[in-house]
Motif scaffolding. Structure first.
Motif, short mmCIF file in Angstrom:
data_model
loop_
_atom_site.label_atom_id
_atom_site.label_comp_id
_atom_site.label_asym_id
_atom_site.label_seq_id
_atom_site.Cartn_x
_atom_site.Cartn_y
_atom_site.Cartn_z
N LEU A 326 31.60 19.38 34.12
CA LEU A 326 30.93 19.08 32.85
C LEU A 326 30.80 17.57 32.66
O LEU A 326 31.69 16.82 33.07
N ASN A 329 32.79 14.12 27.59
CA ASN A 329 32.61 14.39 26.16
C ASN A 329 31.65 15.53 25.86
O ASN A 329 30.83 15.46 24.94
N THR A 330 31.72 16.56 26.66
CA THR A 330 30.86 17.72 26.40
C THR A 330 31.28 18.38 25.09
O THR A 330 32.46 18.63 24.86
N ASP A 331 30.29 18.63 24.26
CA ASP A 331 30.54 19.32 23.00
C ASP A 331 30.57 20.81 23.31
O ASP A 331 29.59 21.40 23.76
N LEU A 334 28.04 23.14 21.63
CA LEU A 334 26.71 22.97 22.23
C LEU A 334 26.69 23.67 23.59
O LEU A 334 25.72 24.34 23.96
N LEU A 335 27.79 23.54 24.31
CA LEU A 335 27.86 24.11 25.66
C LEU A 335 27.60 25.62 25.63
O LEU A 335 26.87 26.14 26.47
N SER A 353 25.31 19.30 35.55
CA SER A 353 25.16 17.97 34.95
C SER A 353 23.75 17.42 35.11
O SER A 353 23.19 16.85 34.16
N GLY A 357 22.64 17.75 31.65
CA GLY A 357 23.34 16.57 31.16
C GLY A 357 22.61 15.90 30.01
O GLY A 357 23.23 15.27 29.14
N PHE A 359 21.46 17.05 27.41
CA PHE A 359 21.87 17.53 26.09
C PHE A 359 22.97 16.63 25.51
O PHE A 359 23.11 16.51 24.31
N PHE A 360 23.74 16.07 26.41
CA PHE A 360 24.93 15.33 25.96
C PHE A 360 24.73 13.81 25.95
O PHE A 360 25.46 13.10 25.31
N GLU A 361 23.76 13.36 26.72
CA GLU A 361 23.50 11.91 26.70
C GLU A 361 22.01 11.67 26.97
O GLU A 361 21.37 12.43 27.69
#
Ligand code: GLU
Length: 445
Positions: A326, A329-331, A334-335, A353, A357, A359-361
């Motif tokens: 992952l 800092n995966t939420d 959200l995951l 990722s 990926g 989605f997270f950054e």
């Protein structure tokens, strides 16, 4: 002939690795076939650690090996360590000397690399009647030794005039493979030896040792070499990923790796491809071994892996992803929304990722990927999002090509041409964040 034999004797096979590092994918295949051969016939599968070459040993390798085998479900009925059995080998070697089939040699040990066919075949010490030193096999002259290989299903023979006086016991009292493995295969009542092709040239030595030690010679099968699909050569540590641990690290699942190697050198009668370990054991047939060296096709491995990923529940997949696949800092909330979208599309866990990926950054957007009308496309998309209009309507209303419109959208939102379905992705990402990303691409030139 093989079948009726299988019925008569208890099948006992063994996997006999040297604890020198990671588990080679070819060794996993050897272990799997040996396991299936035993278990299909209600027999025993043994794990034997061949640790008599202490120079090559790697600390911790034994424990790692056991953990890896268990990950694949290859559990053993009996466990042996050769270094704990040294007296057995030295008494076997001495018996061979006494019976006139081996001799002492006090020459300086040659470089291990020379321990092959290139060295002189007949050792001068064989006629010296020494009383100490290393012990070597006294190979007889002009005798034919042969066996029927149960993998290749053919008789293979040698004239002993081509076989060298191999070292059986080194002067430090440690046995070589040529002695230790044969002593063990006899004393452990192994019915079938399955091993790598590298051992084929040494087989005449082993046949002689078996015959001189007495007892019933096991059947022997040499597995084919796995070839790289690109080079057509044997997989090489330098060029290719060859260790099972490397494949696990790349996010291949054990059941996929196992299913993939099942068919690298063995085939069922009916072209079936998907087998769990249990199903493989049930369907295993000793006549299914193939003669030709198989090629390692990644797209096939990816296909198996994708299949097994899709068999997982979302929850199971999340647990698997948590093992280092992952983004930081995966939420987690959200995951759980993303996983169902991604599950259908990734081939291995490490794809997560690169695929999700964004989605997270925020990803860097490579403008050269965008089409020539991207500003128009993205502006209309912003407008639609702001006004709550379905994105699907935009191309028709504005005379855009559907594919071009959505491709620009993907690139602007995710920084990549390959994303989960973009409508759902935008929904998960949220309207505001999506608009912000689109505006940034529009204004940034
Ligand atoms: N220790 C040997 C190897 O790793 C075993 C070969 C065999 O199975 O007999 O190659």
């Amino acid at each position: 002939m093989i079948k009726s034999k299988l019925k008569m004797d208890k099948i006992r096979t063994r996997f006999a690795p040297s604890p020198t590092g990671f588990l080679h994918i070819g060794s996993l295949r050897t272990a799997l076939y040996a396991y299936a051969l035993a278990k299909h016939n209600g027999g025993d599968f043994l794990l034997r650690i061949e640790d008599t070459d202490q120079k090559r040993e790697v600390p911790g390798a034994l424990e790692a090996l056991q953990t890896t085998l268990k990950k694949f479900g290859l559990t053993w009925d009996e466990f042996y360590t050769q270094s704990e059995r040294l007296p057995l080998y030295s008494s076997a070697a001495k018996k061979l000397v006494k019976d006139g089939h081996a001799f002492y040699c006090d020459c300086k040990p040659k470089n291990a690399k020379l321990e092959g066919f290139s060295q002189e075949l007949r050792d001068p010490c064989r006629n010296k009647s020494l009383k100490s030193g290393a012990i070597k096999l006294k190979v007889p002259d002009d005798k034919v030794v042969s066996y029927c290989d149960f993998v290749h299903k053919k008789e293979i023979s040698w004239n002993t005039d081509t076989v060298y006086d191999a070292t059986l016991l080194k002067s430090d009292g440690f046995p070589t493979y040529h002695l230790a493995a044969m002593v063990d295969d006899l004393s452990m009542k192994i019915s079938h030896i399955l091993r790598g092709h590298d051992w084929l040239p040494s087989t005449p030595i082993h046949l002689l040792v078996f015959d001189y030690l007495g007892g019933k010679r096991p059947e022997i099968g040499h597995l084919t070499d796995i070839l790289s699909a690109e080079t057509g050569k044997k997989l090489s540590k330098r060029r290719d990923s060859v260790f099972v641990e490397q494949f696990l690290d790349m996010g291949y699942l054990p059941e996929a790796i196992l299913n993939f190697v099942m068919l690298l050198g063995w085939a069922p009668k009916d072209n079936r491809e998907l087998f769990s370990l249990g199903e493989f054991v049930k369907n295993f047939d000793i006549n299914g071994f193939q003669d030709a060296n198989p090629r390692f096709f990644y797209n096939k491995l990816n296909w198996f892996n994708g299949h097994y990923i899709r068999q997982k529940t979302d929850k199971e997949l999340i647990e698997l992803l948590k093992n280092g696949f992952l983004p930081e800092n995966t939420d987690m909330e959200l995951l759980s929304k993303i996983v169902p979208l991604v599950k259908e599309r990734i081939a291995k866990l490490s794809d997560f990722s690169s695929f999700a990926g964004f989605f997270f950054e925020k990803k860097e957007v490579d403008k050269t990927l965008l089409g020539k009308n991207y500003k128009e496309h993205l502006s209309k998309a912003v407008e639609a999002l702001e006004r709550g209009i379905l994105l699907d309507k935009i191309p028709e209303e504005n005379g855009f090509k559907v594919g071009d419109f959505f491709m620009d959208l993907r690139i602007a939102i995710a920084g990549s041409k390959f994303t989960p379905p973009i409508n759902e992705s935008i929904e998960i990402l949220g309207k505001e964040e999506s608009i912000e990303r689109l505006k940034k691409v529009i204004s940034n030139n």
